[in-house]
Design a protein around this motif. Structure first.
Motif, mmCIF file in Angstrom:
data_model
loop_
_atom_site.group_PDB
_atom_site.id
_atom_site.type_symbol
_atom_site.label_atom_id
_atom_site.label_comp_id
_atom_site.label_asym_id
_atom_site.label_seq_id
_atom_site.Cartn_x
_atom_site.Cartn_y
_atom_site.Cartn_z
ATOM 1 N N MET A 156 20.453 7.634 4.885
ATOM 2 C CA MET A 156 20.372 8.940 4.709
ATOM 3 C C MET A 156 18.750 9.045 3.920
ATOM 4 O O MET A 156 18.385 9.853 4.767
ATOM 5 N N HIS A 157 18.583 8.238 3.226
ATOM 6 C CA HIS A 157 17.348 8.426 2.596
ATOM 7 C C HIS A 157 16.110 8.185 3.396
ATOM 8 O O HIS A 157 15.239 9.171 3.401
ATOM 9 N N SER B 247 0.690 -1.472 0.061
ATOM 10 C CA SER B 247 -0.064 -0.011 -0.032
ATOM 11 C C SER B 247 0.759 1.419 0.020
ATOM 12 O O SER B 247 0.401 2.355 -0.247
ATOM 13 N N PHE B 248 2.112 1.310 0.239
ATOM 14 C CA PHE B 248 3.143 2.286 -0.172
ATOM 15 C C PHE B 248 3.512 2.618 -1.207
ATOM 16 O O PHE B 248 3.630 1.801 -2.140
ATOM 17 N N SER B 249 3.827 3.725 -1.558
ATOM 18 C CA SER B 249 4.361 4.009 -3.032
ATOM 19 C C SER B 249 5.874 3.330 -3.127
ATOM 20 O O SER B 249 6.561 2.947 -2.238
ATOM 21 N N PHE B 250 6.026 2.823 -4.409
ATOM 22 C CA PHE B 250 7.312 2.082 -4.509
ATOM 23 C C PHE B 250 8.647 2.856 -3.947
ATOM 24 O O PHE B 250 9.454 2.093 -3.708
ATOM 25 N N PHE B 251 8.445 3.971 -4.209
ATOM 26 C CA PHE B 251 9.877 4.812 -3.599
ATOM 27 C C PHE B 251 9.984 4.782 -2.080
ATOM 28 O O PHE B 251 10.853 5.275 -1.481
ATOM 29 N N GLN B 252 8.817 4.529 -1.538
ATOM 30 C CA GLN B 252 8.932 4.742 -0.026
ATOM 31 C C GLN B 252 9.142 3.396 0.713
ATOM 32 O O GLN B 252 9.587 3.330 1.888
ATOM 33 N N ARG B 253 8.858 2.404 0.002
ATOM 34 C CA ARG B 253 8.707 0.978 0.559
ATOM 35 C C ARG B 253 10.082 0.730 1.451
ATOM 36 O O ARG B 253 9.821 0.308 2.563
ATOM 37 N N LYS C 224 11.863 12.990 8.036
ATOM 38 C CA LYS C 224 11.822 14.378 8.241
ATOM 39 C C LYS C 224 10.352 14.995 7.445
ATOM 40 O O LYS C 224 9.750 15.606 8.199
ATOM 41 N N THR C 225 10.463 14.367 6.194
ATOM 42 C CA THR C 225 9.381 15.137 5.378
ATOM 43 C C THR C 225 8.120 14.703 5.983
ATOM 44 O O THR C 225 7.048 15.089 6.095
ATOM 45 N N ALA D 254 15.821 11.249 5.617
ATOM 46 C CA ALA D 254 14.965 12.612 4.750
ATOM 47 C C ALA D 254 13.374 12.044 4.774
ATOM 48 O O ALA D 254 12.788 12.933 4.843
ATOM 49 N N PHE D 255 13.279 10.754 4.629
ATOM 50 C CA PHE D 255 11.677 10.434 4.496
ATOM 51 C C PHE D 255 10.990 10.816 5.947
ATOM 52 O O PHE D 255 10.111 11.281 5.915
#
Lengths: 198, 446
Positions: A180-181, A28-34, A187-188, A184-185
């Protein structure tokens, strides 16, 4: 929505917890977030297990997510991450069940030294798929209903689980297990949660 | 420095454009959080049919594209010179793609696309794919749904539409709605879009039999609601689906029972038999009731009709309605007991009861007006009963309703669940009792 995102078996060592086996459902999460979401779920599971007394159960609510944790007296711990609608009682019974099976399959003297690759316990993904529907699990919860006397401690936010003076932001910042990624995720996500969301 | 930045933005626009040329394969777009550009790579990601844009560049790209759109293509300055040339349109499409993906909530930009579609500069199928990408990131974007409906309207109006391409279109829409509803709970827009679609199908039903679709949608919405117990938007859609089933013909009814794998009559009879009032002279067992015809069953439940008109009552559809609603009621019982303390489930229960009660009023020829029950004139045969005194008849009629078997069955059923949930400390149970007393007006019988 009724959904289970993750099941995990952990070992609560003296200073830190290690993941012994875990299964995730991140469709259910978007591809780049998984990948970030997965890292984050592991991180939170460890953090909460480290802060849970042996032989106790906790339910932690954070935003729309719910994290259920059970640490047994022998320091074996189970975590289930779901959304808020998933019934607590069912979740905790499920954790008890897979921890029992895990303990029967993997001898206790392996727990402190093992990691995810060395352990052979392939049933977690099956459970994850099967118990997306909590009614499936209900048959088994009815039997266990009066067996288990341990009280579930309920927390409304993750803050309540952290020790005095600790902040999640600092823990995330200090952590070596998050890339790192993912930081950043995080924080957003923080920022977007704080503004209005309809 | 500034020039460097512009060159970079131009490159990003070009990269996005290249990825979008394979739009039929793409299924998601997202902005990927990345604070700084420490790797000196292109921020446009194309992985496993997903398009991603790293967050550090979003601000620059958006400002650049948006200001160019507003400066050069805004209708404010050149309302007269409207004609867009081909070269212009290519540039315009590139800018629009990037800007809308990043911020789809600007209607002026969607209107630009409408112009392009009307000028045959954009392909409708490609547009449908594009909206899908937008919705994958912002599943609650109303502007995108509105534009989608506009496109579909124009497609449906094209005359040479074949049957199977319509079926294909409808299926695609249902999939899009599923995705959007799944991504974001309480997605009013996606469920609303679905209702629009079904209503649309009704109007073009010369090509397409809507009954099969109604059954399919009822089935899927029933499954969906039982997994999303606090999403009222999907419950509202489910209620719409229930109403669609009221007028199914016999064949469709059979295929409905087959799809759901249940026997509606059996379910109804089970509830009735376990809640029959004790003092009724006709004591019927479950087996007896199964043998009843629709007319006999309705006569037993509502025993008396004081419609003073000459219309012939058809009991079959009425019986079906009651069967569907009782089925919904039983499902609701299960959900309420399993997922405790969910307000949405109780609201759905209100809908079901309200429907059953209105069927009874309809049967007794009454209507609720300003909180009081009054006689309804039959519009079909125009029977004139204005000569009779309304107040007197009102009281007489309510006694008949409250003594009917159906009413007593419902009352005992509701009392049972309210009592059970109150024991568990569910505050919604008290509210439900109040609703029945003061909104449905049962305060003198409960």
């Amino acid at each position: 929505m009724v959904r289970v995102y993750a099941l995990a078996v952990l070992y609560k060592g003296v200073n830190s917890a290690t993941v012994l086996k875990a299964a995730y459902d991140l469709q259910s999460f978007s591809f780049f977030q998984r990948s970030s979401v997965q890292e984050f779920m592991t991180f939170i599971s460890k953090t909460v297990v480290e802060r849970t007394q042996p032989a106790s159960r906790q339910s932690v609510k954070e935003g729309e997510y719910m994290l259920q944790v059970y640490v047994r007296a022998d320091n074996l711990a189970g975590v289930l991450i779901s959304d808020q609608e998933y019934p607590n009682r069912v979740a905790h019974t499920l954790i008890t069940k897979f921890l029992d099976e895990f303990a029967a399959k993997v001898p206790p003297n392996n727990w402190p030294t093992a990691n995810e690759t060395t352990i052979d316990f392939p049933v977690l993904p099956q459970y994850l798929a099967k118990y997306q529907n909590p009614k499936e699990a209900d048959a088994l919860t009815k039997i266990q209903n009066d067996l288990d006397e341990t009280k579930i401690i309920l927390h409304d936010t993750i803050k309540a689980v952290l020790e005095r003076g600790e902040k999640l932001d600092d823990l995330v910042e200090k952590s070596d297990s998050l890339t790192m990624h993912s930081k950043a995720f995080y924080k957003t996500a923080r920022k977007t949660n704080s503004c209005c969301n309809f | 420095m500034e020039e460097d930045k512009f060159a970079l933005v131009e490159k990003i626009i070009k990269d996005v454009h290249n990825v979008l040329s394979k739009i039929a394969d793409l299924y998601a777009f997202d902005v990927v959080p990345m604070d700084i550009n420490f790797q000196n790579k292109s921020p446009v990601l194309h992985l496993e049919n997903c398009l991603g844009l790293e967050s550090w560049c979003v601000k620059h790209v958006y400002m650049y594209c948006y200001s160019e759109l507003m400066d050069k293509y805004s209708p404010k300055f050149k309302r007269k010179s409207k004609k867009i040339s081909n070269i212009d349109s290519d540039r315009l499409i590139r800018l629009l793609n990037v800007t809308i993906l990043l911020n789809p909530e600007i209607n002026s930009l969607w209107n630009k696309r409408r112009d392009l579609v009307l000028g045959l500069l954009l392909d409708k199928t490609v547009e449908l794919h594009f909206i899908r990408l937008v919705l994958s990131r912002k599943p609650k974007c109303n502007e995108a749904f509105v534009y989608r409906r506009w496109l579909l309207e124009t497609i449906f109006q094209e005359e040479n539409y074949e049957r199977n391409s319509i079926e294909h279109l409808i299926n695609d829409e249902l999939i899009i709605c599923d995705l959007a509803s799944d991504k974001s709970p309480n997605n009013y827009h996606s469920w609303n879009h679905r209702i629009w679609l079904l209503n649309k199908v009704k109007t073009i039903s010369t090509y397409y039999d809507p009954n099969a679709l109604y059954i399919k949608e009822y089935n899927s919405s029933e499954k969906w609601t039982s997994k999303h117990v606090s999403d009222f938007s999907c419950f509202h859609y489910h209620q719409y689906c229930i109403k669609n089933l009221y007028n199914l013909c016999n064949d469709s009814w059979k295929s409905l029972e087959k799809t759901l794998n249940i026997n509606f009559r059996k379910n109804l009879v089970r509830v009735l038999a376990s809640n029959f009032p004790k003092d009724v002279t006709i004591q019927a067992s479950e087996e007896n009731l199964l043998g009843y015809s629709e007319e006999n069953l309705m006569n037993l439940l509502l025993s008396y009709s004081n419609k003073i008109c000459n219309c012939i009552v058809n009991y079959v559809p009425m019986c079906k309605k009651i069967e569907i609603l009782f089925h919904a009621l039983v499902l609701n019982n299960e959900l309420i007991c399993f997922y405790k303390y969910h307000e949405t489930l109780w609201y759905h229960r209100r809908f079901i009861l309200h429907e059953i009660i209105s069927i009874m009023y309809e049967h007794f020829g009454l209507v609720r007006y300003n909180g009081a029950l009054v006689k309804k004139n039959c519009k079909i045969c125009n029977f004139d009963d204005m000569r009779q005194k309304q107040a007197k008849i009102g009281r007489y009629d309510t006694n008949h309703i409250y003594s009917s078997v159906l009413f007593n069955v419902i009352l005992s059923h509701e009392k049972q669940i309210i009592e059970e949930r109150q024991k568990d400390g569910d505050p919604n149970a008290d509210r439900h009792e109040k609703y029945l007393k003061f909104v449905e007006g049962f305060n003198n019988v409960m």
